[in-house]
Design a protein around this motif. Structure first.
Motif, PDB file in Angstrom:
ATOM      1  N   THR A 503       0.824  -1.216   0.000  1.00  0.00           N
ATOM      2  CA  THR A 503       0.000   0.000   0.000  1.00  0.00           C
ATOM      3  C   THR A 503       0.856   1.263   0.000  1.00  0.00           C
ATOM      4  OG1 THR A 503      -0.127   0.061   2.424  1.00  0.00           O
ATOM      5  CG2 THR A 503      -1.829  -1.186   1.261  1.00  0.00           C
ATOM      6  N   GLU A 504       2.131   1.158   0.380  1.00  0.00           N
ATOM      7  CA  GLU A 504       3.030   2.299   0.436  1.00  0.00           C
ATOM      8  C   GLU A 504       3.944   2.362  -0.783  1.00  0.00           C
ATOM      9  OE1 GLU A 504       5.072   2.336   4.256  1.00  0.00           O
ATOM     10  OE2 GLU A 504       3.496   1.023   5.039  1.00  0.00           O
ATOM     11  N   MET A 505       3.746   1.481  -1.755  1.00  0.00           N
ATOM     12  CA  MET A 505       4.639   1.371  -2.905  1.00  0.00           C
ATOM     13  C   MET A 505       3.958   1.873  -4.178  1.00  0.00           C
ATOM     14  SD  MET A 505       6.203  -2.377  -1.896  1.00  0.00           S
ATOM     15  CE  MET A 505       7.510  -2.409  -3.125  1.00  0.00           C
ATOM     16  N   LYS A 506       4.775   2.143  -5.179  1.00  0.00           N
ATOM     17  CA  LYS A 506       4.214   2.593  -6.451  1.00  0.00           C
ATOM     18  C   LYS A 506       5.068   2.090  -7.599  1.00  0.00           C
ATOM     19  CE  LYS A 506       6.498   7.142  -6.381  1.00  0.00           C
ATOM     20  NZ  LYS A 506       6.266   8.611  -6.436  1.00  0.00           N
ATOM     21  N   SER A 507       4.484   2.122  -8.779  1.00  0.00           N
ATOM     22  CA  SER A 507       5.196   1.693  -9.977  1.00  0.00           C
ATOM     23  C   SER A 507       6.407   2.592 -10.207  1.00  0.00           C
ATOM     24  CB  SER A 507       4.255   1.753 -11.181  1.00  0.00           C
ATOM     25  OG  SER A 507       4.940   1.428 -12.369  1.00  0.00           O
ATOM     26  N   ALA A 508       7.545   1.957 -10.500  1.00  0.00           N
ATOM     27  CA  ALA A 508       8.790   2.707 -10.711  1.00  0.00           C
ATOM     28  C   ALA A 508       9.617   2.024 -11.792  1.00  0.00           C
ATOM     29  CB  ALA A 508       9.574   2.803  -9.402  1.00  0.00           C
ATOM     30  N   ASP A 509       9.001   1.755 -12.930  1.00  0.00           N
ATOM     31  CA  ASP A 509       9.653   0.998 -13.995  1.00  0.00           C
ATOM     32  C   ASP A 509      10.912   1.668 -14.523  1.00  0.00           C
ATOM     33  OD1 ASP A 509       7.689  -0.911 -13.787  1.00  0.00           O
ATOM     34  OD2 ASP A 509       6.473  -0.090 -15.406  1.00  0.00           O
TER      35      ASP A 509
END
Length: 808
Positions: A503-509
């Motif tokens: 829940t604290e993470m996000k996409s970082a491709d």
């Protein structure tokens, strides 16, 4: 099965009615938190076909109170009160189902009124009071004793304004994995007045002697099917409650396929037995209320008497269940192959009615068409709409799933209302998720659907079965046909729930250079890299000085974390994560630091003291009347943030007169050195390009906000080409998505203002879309971080006026 009126703890309470009579109120159920409690009342003898329609011309509402909490719960006509067993069509019993969310004493008061179409009339004084109107009472609720997957142990699953639903009791966040097929799941032959579309005979062996049935053993197969699905770790089932004129033509709640105002009490009570059991198994009810073929069936698409009555009956009978998705309709909206359909006003009216009349405010979603342009047409007007909580995505092209998921997550964030984004149907329609016998490994959909959704911040997947294969979307009799797929789905859910703070993470491709992998990150703390095939992978860790353990997870086989060729990596540069234990198939790399607490993480970072603490004795810049304009060079804090780039002051002493003479006060900041001047120059993530906000060099300003609210951020820059034209903005060392990627495309070779955010589908961005939300008055740190080296920064503005455009 026992009479459901005496199932569990039964309590008779005799109360004097407003008519000075003695009226029996039956309270049925375990008087415990999160357990269903049913209040039954006896009125006059009526029938489903009564001339005085009991569904439309009577309205039962019961108000429940505990302290400051109040719920107004609609009731329903229940025939003889035991219709699931008797198939009764007449009787004098009315019921209200309620799920208390607090222990302690609850009171209730009954409103029972009669009048023309009063069931869909929101006026509390409409009609006339009749029969048991005005009855009051109370009961005491104790703590639940349930454990495990049973939703009664977890509480109600709620939309909480974030990307994921959350259980109210345990605060656990929910990731979905389940069955999208058969969509006509309720077309089961042992429900009253239901065509024999499904028998689920392969699941007869999955029924257990302690499980529910009705009418001397009916329902064993459908209950067994649910047992099997839950045993595979799935937690959701998608089904239509009405497909009249649709694909299956075998599910409806009314007494006849052509009826719209009278409901089948026995059938709906039999559904309730199944739904009750789903709660106990931990299976969400994904209730799809219509199809594209029949979205004009009720009120020609509007939310009039027919649709309101349909929704009220669903709410009254089923909204108490602890995990519900109200889906406004499958493939909603007109398309070339179904040219007549609902419009935006109709969709908003449906969502509004459901939210305002469901006492529990359950999750509301809209199922989409499969093509991006059709999704855009119907979803874009709903961004930010307060009564829709997310899309139920259908996607034809598997290669587009990650992009589409990311798009709606980011656009929803920018609208001010986060969406829960689920992938609920995949194409092509004739294929979907194939049976194990045709695709035993499911490699493509595991990569491009399941992990694509989850690694982008999506909330999960349900699997649709294509019509050219056995056990398809209308004919599936055996969920074992996709046994391997359920297991692989469970492995993905296990990884997210066990190993990472998703829940604290996000996409970082952009942190890796591989175009086909997925990266999910909580910057500086944990990184996940999904690689569809084993290749050497370098990840940019320039923003952290920590040491990370590298372990690998097998998404096809699950199991424990494994060691690969590299066990540890150190941040501060771009590093190789090595190779997994085996050099074939897809793998998931997990990078975690040994440091566990936030305090220890802070101490390990290169900047030990927060910017706010360092500037505590500095006088702030002061916002006035929702507006503040600042020279870029008037910063209070400047740091390279551990990178090889710095913000350098350029002034009249410099020889670059074409920039200086036109700059405000003949000074500006520039991110130097500048090694990527043109698009042909080498792009090095973490050195001359910083795609993640807050990673590159930072320049900060202490400001005092007197008028909180939504502030649009403008920056003034000098851009000479396709590079050196991007910047990020954040607040108090947090970097919200709404402040990422400010972009300059127009106004080359001169100082130009921009508040446009670069997004995947529009690299130049939409004007006036960059903002920061400030909730209360106080002192804040506004920071800008580099996105591209060479960037020239002259001034910035924050304004509460959404229509403001700088003129100089």
């Amino acid at each position: 099965m026992k009479n459901n009126l005496i199932f569990g703890l039964t309590l008779f309470i005799t109360i004097a009615s407003v008519y000075a009579q003695q009226t029996n109120v039956l309270i049925d159920g375990e008087l415990k938190k999160w357990h269903k409690i049913t209040l039954s009342f006896k009125g006059n003898q009526l029938s489903e076909n009564d001339a005085e329609n009991p569904f439309l011309n009577y309205r039962l509402n019961v108000t429940f109170k505990n302290g400051t909490k109040t719920y107004v719960v609609p009731g329903f006509y229940a025939a003889d009160g035991n219709a699931a067993e008797t198939s009764a069509k007449q009787g004098a019993i009315w019921k209200v189902r309620f799920t208390p969310n607090e222990i302690g004493n609850w009171t209730y008061q009954v409103s029972f009124r009669k009048g023309d179409a009063i069931a869909v009339n929101s006026d509390v004084n409409a009609g006339e009071a009749v029969s048991f109107n005005g009855i009051k009472g109370e009961f005491f609720i104790e703590k639940s004793d349930k454990i495990g997957d049973d939703f009664r142990a977890k509480g109600r699953l709620k939309y909480v304004g974030e990307r994921y639903l959350q259980f109210e009791e345990t605060k656990e966040y929910f990731l979905k994995g389940g069955a999208d097929s058969p969509e006509n799941f309720l077309g089961y032959y042992e429900f009253d007045q239901t065509p024999e579309s499904h028998k689920y005979e392969p699941h007869a062996k999955d029924w257990k002697p302690s499980n529910p049935t009705w009418q001397n053993g009916k329902g064993k197969n459908i209950i067994g099917a649910l047992n099997y699905l839950a045993s595979k770790g799935m937690n959701s089932v998608y089904f239509l409650t009405m497909n009249v004129q649709g694909d299956g033509k075998d599910v409806w709640p009314w007494i006849d396929i052509n009826e719209r105002y009278r409901f089948d009490c026995s059938k709906l009570d039999q559904w309730e037995i199944v739904f009750d059991y789903m709660d106990r198994l931990g299976l969400m009810l994904h209730i799809v209320t219509q199809e594209t073929e029949n979205e004009l069936l009720l009120d020609i698409g509007e939310t009039g008497v027919q649709r309101k009555l349909y929704y009220r009956e669903l709410i009254a009978r089923f909204s108490h269940h602890l995990a519900i998705t109200w889906n406004l309709g499958e493939e909603n909206g007109p398309v070339h192959w179904s040219p007549k359909g609902q419009n935006d006003e109709d969709r908003k009216a449906m969502a509004t009615y459901l939210k305002l009349n469901d006492p529990y405010q359950n999750f509301v979603a809209l199922h989409t068409h499969s093509i991006k342009k059709e999704q855009d047409l119907y979803l874009e007007p709903l961004l930010g709409f307060e009564y829709l909580d997310g899309p139920s995505l259908q996607t034809h092209e598997l290669n587009e799933i990650q992009e589409i998921t990311k798009r709606w997550i980011l656009d929803a964030q920018k609208s001010g209302k986060n969406w829960v984004v689920c992938q609920d149907e995949i194409g092509p329609a004739d294929t979907g998720a194939k049976p194990d016998v045709d695709d035993p490994e499911h490699n493509e959909i595991r990569n491009k659907v399941l992990w694509a959704n989850l690694m982008t911040g999506g909330a999960g997947v349900e699997w649709y079965f294509g019509y050219k294969y056995a056990h398809n979307d209308l004919s599936c009799e055996d969920w074992r046909s996709r046994n391997n797929l359920w297991e692989q789905t469970k492995y993905a859910l296990d990884f997210f729930q066990t190993y990472i703070p998703f829940t604290e993470m996000k996409s970082a491709d952009d942190l890796t250079e591989n175009s086909n992998d997925y990266v999910f990150a909580k910057n500086g703390e944990v990184y996940v890299v999904y690689v569809p095939e084993v290749v050497e992978t370098n990840i940019n860790l320039t923003d952290t000085k920590l040491v990370y353990n590298v372990q690998w997870y097998n998404p096809k086989l699950g199991g424990k974390l494994l060691n690969g060729s590299v066990k540890k990596v150190k941040g501060g540069s771009k590093v190789s994560i090595g190779f997994p234990p085996e050099k074939n198939g897809d793998w998931v790399a997990l990078l975690t630091t040994k440091i566990k607490t936030s305090e220890e993480i802070t101490q390990a970072k290169s900047e030990i003291i927060s910017i706010k603490e360092q500037l505590k004795n500095i006088d702030p810049l002061i916002e006035e009347n929702g507006f503040l304009e600042v020279e870029a060079e008037a910063y209070h804090y400047n740091s390279n943030n551990g990178t090889l780039r710095n913000w350098i002051l350029k002034s009249e002493t410099e020889t670059v007169e074409n920039y200086i003479n036109s700059a405000s006060r003949k000074a500006y900041l520039q991110a130097l050195p500048d090694t990527r001047v043109t698009h042909d120059d080498q792009l090095i993530i973490g050195e001359n390009f910083f795609p993640i906000a807050g990673v590159g060099g930072i320049v900060s300003y202490k400001v005092k906000i007197k008028n909180p609210g939504k502030y649009y951020i403008w920056g003034k820059a000098f851009s000479t080409g396709s590079e050196d034209n991007g910047l990020h903005v954040g607040i108090d060392e947090q970097w919200p998505e709404s402040g990422a990627r400010i972009q300059w495309c127009e106004g080359k070779n001169k100082w130009t203002w921009s508040s446009a955010q670069r997004v995947e589908e529009n690299h130049c961005g939409t004007p006036q879309t960059v903002y920061l939300n400030i909730e209360k008055p106080g002192t804040y740190i506004i920071s800008f971080s580099m996105r591209e080296d060479g960037f020239r920064f002259d001034k910035w503005i924050m304004s509460k006026n959404s229509n403001f455009v700088p003129q100089d």
